[in-house]
Design an enzyme around this catalytic site. Structure first.
Site, PDB file in Angstrom:
ATOM      1  N   LYS A  38       0.493  -1.429   0.040  1.00 33.62           N
ATOM      2  CA  LYS A  38      -0.238  -0.110  -0.063  1.00 33.62           C
ATOM      3  C   LYS A  38       1.011   0.930   0.336  1.00 33.62           C
ATOM      4  O   LYS A  38       0.750   2.286  -0.684  1.00 33.62           O
ATOM      5  CB  LYS A  38      -1.091  -0.429   1.469  1.00 33.62           C
ATOM      6  CG  LYS A  38       0.016  -0.101   2.379  1.00 33.62           C
ATOM      7  CD  LYS A  38      -1.225  -0.761   3.878  1.00 33.62           C
ATOM      8  CE  LYS A  38      -0.580   0.076   5.550  1.00 33.62           C
ATOM      9  NZ  LYS A  38      -1.368  -0.793   6.256  1.00 33.62           N
ATOM     10  N   ARG A 132      -8.595  -1.212  16.764  1.00 30.56           N
ATOM     11  CA  ARG A 132      -8.560  -0.528  14.996  1.00 30.56           C
ATOM     12  C   ARG A 132      -9.249  -1.714  14.721  1.00 30.56           C
ATOM     13  O   ARG A 132     -10.254  -1.997  15.492  1.00 30.56           O
ATOM     14  CB  ARG A 132      -7.415  -0.519  14.470  1.00 30.56           C
ATOM     15  CG  ARG A 132      -7.796   0.446  13.151  1.00 30.56           C
ATOM     16  CD  ARG A 132      -6.388   0.553  12.186  1.00 30.56           C
ATOM     17  NE  ARG A 132      -5.928  -0.775  11.211  1.00 30.56           N
ATOM     18  CZ  ARG A 132      -5.271  -1.277  10.449  1.00 30.56           C
ATOM     19  NH1 ARG A 132      -4.152   0.291   9.760  1.00 30.56           N
ATOM     20  NH2 ARG A 132      -5.030  -1.530   9.316  1.00 30.56           N
TER      21      ARG A 132
END
Ligand SMILES: *Cc1c(COP(=O)(O)O)cnc(C)c1O
Length: 359
Positions: A38, A132
């Site tokens: 990413k 998260r």
């Protein structure tokens, strides 16, 4: 001929070396790797370097990046690290495995998997303290039961993600918790969980110090591969290259000037009221790079240069008596946020400095 500036130089052979060394290191205790792309926006040649270096999967958080790699002919198992509900059909079409935490999303994935005559594989993420993504332990059994009732979804593993939001370190305690969970779930549901993905580049210290990695057999690594460091204290990992990426920009002004602005101080271009230190008359240099490209705090300077500040398109340095002239190149190391920003900036050219050795 002058090279284009600003540019980011990407040493593919260093990325391949790092991947190979990490694959060998983690492989010693039976841990396979997913190479995470990413930060380089799914740059196909970087993915290829990771594959040559020995990763079994390529993982990215954006479906667009995975599509880019597939269109470029990269052939491997693709993993999606984040599951946008609205992209369920594209996920089923383009991705082999996705990480999941919401039953609504899984229902949609199952729906489209059926339409495309596929079985979509998933890794269920559990919450182990970092807050998260992840399913709370008290909800896990119920969640697995519901997921198993979806005909076109196959649970192939579970995973967790630490040190991303809450900064919680992976340690023997939370890793053992994950291993025990695997044993419980396998018993309760009579299933085999093939992939137990214990985390990311923050898992290095845990791995080095742990006598027994338990059931953990996979990690998802971005930063360690790309920048050669672990991410709990950002220490370099011995033997890895830490300069696979170099940002190079040009000097567009170099002058002796006072260090204090003159006139009445109001707000700067970004709404802050600046505060300056008087260091007398000094040599100031302006670099053609700005906040539209990167946060100045993400740049690491090699030599004695010091960053004084930045605006949208200019970074101002104290040249500390180094003889920098207009047109000279200045090289920077980057942190992970800087790498992400530099790769995303359309103004920074991506250049590959040495091609890979294919075997
Ligand atoms: C980004 C990401 C990773 C990779 O993290 P690094 O610190 O770069 O190794 C792993 N897992 C998930 C879910 C991610 O989003």
């Amino acid at each position: 001929m002058q090279s284009f500036m600003p540019r980011i130089e990407i040493a593919l052979s260093k990325i391949q070396d790092n991947t190979r060394m990490l694959s060998e290191l983690y492989g010693q205790k039976g841990i396979s790797l997913m190479g995470v792309t990413k930060a380089v926006l799914g740059e196909p040649s970087v993915a290829e370097a990771m594959i040559q270096g020995g990763v079994k999967f390529i993982a990215d958080s954006r479906i667009e990046n995975i599509q880019k790699m597939k269109n470029a002919g990269i052939s491997t198992q693709f993993v999606l690290l984040r599951t946008p509900l609205s992209q369920a059909e594209s996920i089923v079409e383009n991705v082999d495995i996705s990480l999941n935490t919401e039953i609504e999303t899984l229902k949609k994935l199952s729906h489209y998997a059926k339409a495309h005559n596929k079985i979509h594989q998933v890794i269920i993420m559990v919450e182990l303290g970092d807050l998260r993504e992840g399913i709370l332990l008290c909800d896990l059994s119920q969640f697995i039961r519901q997921t198993r009732s979806l005909p076109h979804i196959k649970i192939i593993g579970i995973g967790c993600n630490l040190a991303c939001y809450g900064g919680i370190k992976p340690d023997d305690k939370n890793m053992q918790e994950l291993s025990e969970l695997v044993n419980l779930l396998e018993k309760e549901f009579q299933i085999e969980l093939k992939i137990i993905s214990g985390g990311n580049s923050a898992n290095y210290e845990w791995y080095k110090s742990s006598q027994d990695v338990g059931r953990i057999n996979n990690l998802r690594l971005g930063e360690s591969i790309l920048l050669g460091c672990e991410t709990v204290s950002r220490k370099a990992i011995p033997g890895l290259h830490t300069r696979a990426f170099q940002l190079i920009a040009e000097v567009i002004e170099s002058k002796e000037k006072p260090s204090l602005p003159s006139g009445e101080i109001g707000q700067d271009a970004f709404g802050n009221t600046p505060d300056f230190q008087d260091r007398g008359i000094h040599q100031r240099v302006i670099i053609a790079l700005g906040r539209q490209d990167i946060q100045a705090s993400s740049l690491k300077l090699r030599n004695k240069l010091e960053i004084l500040g930045s605006s949208s398109d200019h970074i101002i340095l104290d040249s500390r008596n180094q003889n920098l002239q207009v047109g000279d190149e200045v090289k920077f190391d980057l942190d992970y946020a800087g790498l992400l920003a530099a790769m995303t900036s359309p103004f920074i050219r991506k250049e590959f400095t040495n091609s890979m050795v294919t075997q």
